[in-house]
Design a protein around this motif. Structure first.
Motif, mmCIF file in Angstrom:
data_model
loop_
_atom_site.group_PDB
_atom_site.id
_atom_site.type_symbol
_atom_site.label_atom_id
_atom_site.label_comp_id
_atom_site.label_asym_id
_atom_site.label_seq_id
_atom_site.Cartn_x
_atom_site.Cartn_y
_atom_site.Cartn_z
ATOM 1 N N LYS A 151 8.856 57.082 -19.862
ATOM 2 C CA LYS A 151 8.126 55.837 -19.636
ATOM 3 C C LYS A 151 8.610 55.129 -18.383
ATOM 4 O O LYS A 151 9.740 55.308 -17.925
ATOM 5 N N ASP A 188 -4.761 58.710 -18.028
ATOM 6 C CA ASP A 188 -4.889 58.604 -19.482
ATOM 7 C C ASP A 188 -4.656 59.972 -20.129
ATOM 8 O O ASP A 188 -3.842 60.126 -21.038
ATOM 9 N N GLY A 199 1.847 59.977 -16.173
ATOM 10 C CA GLY A 199 0.520 59.374 -16.055
ATOM 11 C C GLY A 199 0.306 58.772 -14.676
ATOM 12 O O GLY A 199 -0.764 58.923 -14.078
ATOM 13 N N ARG A 218 -11.896 53.429 -28.911
ATOM 14 C CA ARG A 218 -10.721 54.098 -29.494
ATOM 15 C C ARG A 218 -10.506 53.629 -30.921
ATOM 16 O O ARG A 218 -10.119 54.375 -31.803
ATOM 17 N N SER A 236 4.460 51.169 -21.934
ATOM 18 C CA SER A 236 3.226 51.806 -22.424
ATOM 19 C C SER A 236 2.630 52.756 -21.384
ATOM 20 O O SER A 236 1.604 53.390 -21.619
ATOM 21 N N LYS A 237 3.288 52.816 -20.236
ATOM 22 C CA LYS A 237 2.826 53.740 -19.179
ATOM 23 C C LYS A 237 3.974 54.700 -18.848
ATOM 24 O O LYS A 237 5.142 54.399 -19.096
ATOM 25 N N SER A 238 3.611 55.849 -18.260
ATOM 26 C CA SER A 238 4.642 56.868 -18.008
ATOM 27 C C SER A 238 4.604 57.356 -16.563
ATOM 28 O O SER A 238 3.602 57.169 -15.859
ATOM 29 N N GLY A 272 3.424 62.161 -21.325
ATOM 30 C CA GLY A 272 4.022 60.880 -20.886
ATOM 31 C C GLY A 272 5.286 60.484 -21.612
ATOM 32 O O GLY A 272 5.449 59.330 -22.004
ATOM 33 N N GLY A 329 -1.034 61.250 -19.204
ATOM 34 C CA GLY A 329 -0.017 60.368 -19.781
ATOM 35 C C GLY A 329 0.100 60.487 -21.279
ATOM 36 O O GLY A 329 1.194 60.466 -21.848
ATOM 37 N N ARG A 330 -1.035 60.628 -21.956
ATOM 38 C CA ARG A 330 -0.988 60.771 -23.422
ATOM 39 C C ARG A 330 -0.314 62.083 -23.819
ATOM 40 O O ARG A 330 0.363 62.179 -24.828
ATOM 41 N N ARG A 331 -0.567 63.105 -23.006
ATOM 42 C CA ARG A 331 -0.056 64.443 -23.374
ATOM 43 C C ARG A 331 1.382 64.652 -22.932
ATOM 44 O O ARG A 331 2.205 65.227 -23.657
#
Ligand SMILES: C/C(=C\COP(=O)(O)O)CCC[C@H](C)CCC[C@H](C)CCCC(C)C
Ligand SMILES: Nc1ccn([C@@H]2O[C@H](COP(=O)(O)OP(=O)(O)O)[C@@H](O)[C@H]2O)c(=O)n1
Length: 208
Positions: free
Chosen positions: A83, A73, A94, A26, A89-91, A80, A76-78
């Motif tokens: 939280k 991933d 996700g 990344r 940092s997680k949703s 999320g 969650g990125r799209r």
């Protein structure tokens, strides 16, 4: 094993491969290849060598890592926005994706391998419940803020494999009646727990 060697050689700088670094990392930092990606490949190799197509624990571990964590991933990125209360940092989105993706992929793989005759078939409802419990446990582990201590490409498949060995009757000592009884009771419990978790997640999403 070739992918392990490739990731290790490029990650340590023994070999230069900017394309691999760009495609797998990344940050664009080659040392990142020695973390998640390397553990990902180690898990794939371990599941293959230790379980092959004889023990469903390997399939389930891979399904939770690839189908569960991988989907978490992406989703969650799209989507999320909401939280988790204990890990910003997680949703919820996700984690729900992880639960459903891991559950679905493991059920699909086990059903496929069972239909191909690689191992004995479990009663579908019992298997669905057991896998639901495994997926829930893997989802909870993945959601924890522990990635700095243990990579989730180790913790998620490790918990999934361990719980699978405990919940699913092993092919070697598969006794139809005992297995069905054990699996169905665990399955029912797993379904109830998984349903409660899904409800909680939905409430969390609605509340956000
Ligand atoms: C980029 C990868 C993992 C990222 O880890 P994370 O930190 O985001 O959790 C995977 C790296 C893949 C590797 C370079 C090549 C692996 C190929 C694999 C043997 C093909 C079969 C995979 C299939 C899903 C079982
Ligand atoms: N349960 C989860 C897992 C990941 N994600 C999102 O996906 C991104 C990558 O997750 P991660 O750090 O676990 O990545 P991997 O190392 O598991 O691929 C996170 O930064 C979140 O944006 C999420 O929202 N909820």
């Amino acid at each position: 094993m070739l992918n392990f060697a490739r990731l290790f050689a490029v990650g340590t700088g023994l070999v230069s491969d900017p394309g691999l670094v760009q495609s797998v990392s990344r940050s664009g930092d080659r040392t990142e290849l020695l973390k998640g990606p390397l553990f990902y490949v180690v898990t794939l190799v371990a599941a293959t060598v230790l379980c092959w197509r004889d023990n469903p624990a390997g399939l389930i571990a891979v399904a939770m890592m690839c189908g569960g964590d991988g989907l978490a991933d992406i989703v969650g990125r799209r989507w999320g926005g909401a939280k988790l209360p204990y890990n910003s940092s997680k949703s919820w989105a996700g984690s729900v994706a992880m639960l459903l993706g891991g559950w679905g992929m493991s059920y699909g793989l086990i059903t496929l391998f069972c239909s191909l005759g690689f191992f004995a078939c479990y009663p579908p409802s019992a298997m669905l419940g057991c896998l639901g419990a495994v997926a829930l446990a893997a989802t909870l582990v993945e959601s924890l803020p522990i990635n700095q201590y243990v990579d989730d490409n180790v913790s998620v498949p490790g918990v999934a494999a361990l719980l699978s060995l405990l919940l699913l009757p092993q092919p070697a000592d598969m006794v139809a009646t005992a297995a069905a009884a054990a699996a169905s009771s665990a399955g029912a419990a797993g379904l109830a727990v998984a349903a409660a978790a899904a409800t909680g997640a939905a409430v969390g999403l609605a509340g956000a």
